[in-house]
Design an enzyme around this catalytic site. Structure first.
Site, short mmCIF file in Angstrom:
data_model
loop_
_atom_site.label_atom_id
_atom_site.label_comp_id
_atom_site.label_asym_id
_atom_site.label_seq_id
_atom_site.Cartn_x
_atom_site.Cartn_y
_atom_site.Cartn_z
N GLU A 150 -0.14 -0.12 -9.29
CA GLU A 150 -0.94 0.39 -10.41
C GLU A 150 -0.05 0.55 -11.65
OE1 GLU A 150 -4.74 3.32 -11.28
OE2 GLU A 150 -3.40 3.83 -9.61
N TYR A 224 -1.22 -3.75 -3.98
CA TYR A 224 -2.09 -2.69 -4.48
C TYR A 224 -3.49 -3.11 -4.05
CZ TYR A 224 -4.52 0.45 -7.72
OH TYR A 224 -5.33 1.42 -8.26
N ASP A 263 0.42 0.68 -2.15
CA ASP A 263 -0.77 1.52 -2.04
C ASP A 263 -1.80 0.71 -1.27
OD1 ASP A 263 -3.10 2.96 -2.31
OD2 ASP A 263 -2.87 3.34 -4.45
N ASN A 265 -4.56 1.82 0.01
CA ASN A 265 -5.92 2.31 -0.26
C ASN A 265 -6.76 2.47 1.00
OD1 ASN A 265 -6.77 3.21 -2.82
ND2 ASN A 265 -6.47 1.16 -3.68
N ASP A 369 -0.10 10.67 -9.92
CA ASP A 369 -0.85 11.44 -8.93
C ASP A 369 -0.50 11.03 -7.51
OD1 ASP A 369 -2.05 8.98 -9.16
OD2 ASP A 369 -4.05 9.72 -9.64
#
Length: 381
Positions: A150, A224, A263, A265, A369
């Site tokens: 990201e 990602y 990531d 997800n 985050d």
């Protein structure tokens, strides 16, 4: 409707930090948002949640306590010293920092002798992270390979903090402005570089999401992974990605071992998010389609005899801990310990014996985050 719940809904309807953001907090379930808004900030906390009836199961709980600024240290349970022996941490509770800004001074234990250090970090926009202490973490960790997800960059950045440290830099940039983006920065020169997901019917949608580096002893795949979207509106696109990625990682493994990171997800089991019940089959990252795909990649039971087996490294070393790599900016989720474990290292089973440690840098929070995740491998790439 009770006033608190009404307030929670009004707050939940507020716009996210970026209209093009894929950050997980943009798609938290209504039930979880209400719970987060009403949950008080504790001085000390213990997190716990049961699994959904059909959800991947988990039983352990974890705890966290506030931590002030100062030198960053490994978390109390599952520390670097424990993991270097590659022995699973079977405790069910562990301290997890709750600071909301990067510590002023960051230090980590030295790496194991002869080990390479690889870090992955969803930075939720490189430009924003650079203003919040990004370079201080990179300097303190000093990884041999840094995988960023990201990144949201539109062009290959010229950042002295990165160019001076990593001689080999590879950026996968989305055609959509300030959206997605993956990078692998390495001190070790790879044999080859690939930015594609073979067989995917929409190559444009893959841009910004995957980079594969081939090294002498293994492949390193940084991803990602597609987010299933608010209301699961892009779950079908996620399924397409998963179908082709499952085939891709298995094909790579036939040639040499694979390190898959980034990531991803997905929260693989109920241990990997604070509130599994309200999120099961409602929230991106925790649906049957997504968790089943991840389980097929692992093939832990060996049910698919012709398929290789992979290992979720952090979970193998910490089989009972509920520690997370992502905390929503909203509703003080970080301070309340409401999180998700979305960032991972998954390796070919035959690479596990080379793992020296794998730790969530939970104290490194504020520039994004997400928290960084680091793994050490013995021997050369």
């Amino acid at each position: 409707m009770p006033p608190k719940r009404a307030a929670a809904k009004r707050k939940a309807a507020s716009p996210s930090s970026s209209p093009d953001s894929e950050s997980h907090y943009d798609s938290i379930s209504e039930a979880e948002m209400s719970a987060a808004a009403e949950k008080p900030v504790p001085k000390k906390r213990k997190t716990g949640a049961g699994s959904g009836k059909a959800a991947p199961s988990g039983k352990a709980e974890g705890s966290a306590k506030p931590k002030g600024k100062g030198k960053a240290k490994p978390t109390e349970k599952g520390s670097a010293g424990k993991a270097q022996d590659c022995e699973p941490d079977t405790s069910s509770e562990g301290a997890q920092p709750t600071n909301k800004a990067l510590p002023e001074h960051i230090e980590f234990p030295p790496r194991a002798d002869g080990a390479l250090r690889i870090t992955t970090w969803n930075i939720c926009g490189l430009a924003a992270a650079q203003k919040k202490g990004f370079k201080h973490y990179v300097e303190a960790e000093d990884p041999d390979v840094l995988v960023l997800t990201e990144t949201k960059v539109n062009n290959e950045p010229v950042d002295p903090a990165l160019t001076s440290r990593f001689a080999h830099r590879y950026w996968s940039i989305s055609d959509k402005k300030t959206y997605s983006g993956t990078a692998i920065l390495s001190k070790v020169e790879p044999l080859s570089v690939d930015y594609t997901l073979p067989g995917h019917p929409d190559p444009k949608s893959v841009k910004g999401r995957i980079i594969t580096l081939e090294f002498q002893s293994c492949y390193l795949v940084g991803t990602y992974v597609v987010n299933a979207g608010t209301g699961l509106k892009t779950l079908d696109a996620k399924k397409v990605w998963n179908t082709h990625f499952e085939a891709y990682i298995r094909d790579l493994d036939k040639k040499k071992p694979v390190v898959w990171t980034g990531d991803l997800n997905v929260a693989p089991t109920a241990l990997d998010l604070t509130n599994p019940n309200p999120n099961w089959n409602k929230t991106p990252g925790y649906t049957e389609a997504e968790t089943s795909s991840f389980a097929r990649v692992l093939n832990a039971s060996g049910d698919e005899a012709d398929a290789p087996q992979f290992v979720d490294v952090w979970r193998k070393l910490h089989p009972a801990l509920k520690h997370y790599t992502y905390f929503s900016y909203r509703f003080n989720c970080r301070e309340k310990g409401i999180g998700w474990r979305l960032d991972m290292f998954v390796v070919s089973e035959r690479l596990v014996e080379r793992v020296r440690m794998c730790e969530i840098r939970g104290e490194v929070y504020g520039a994004s985050d997400h928290c960084p995740l680091v793994m050490e491998l013995s021997g050369p790439l």
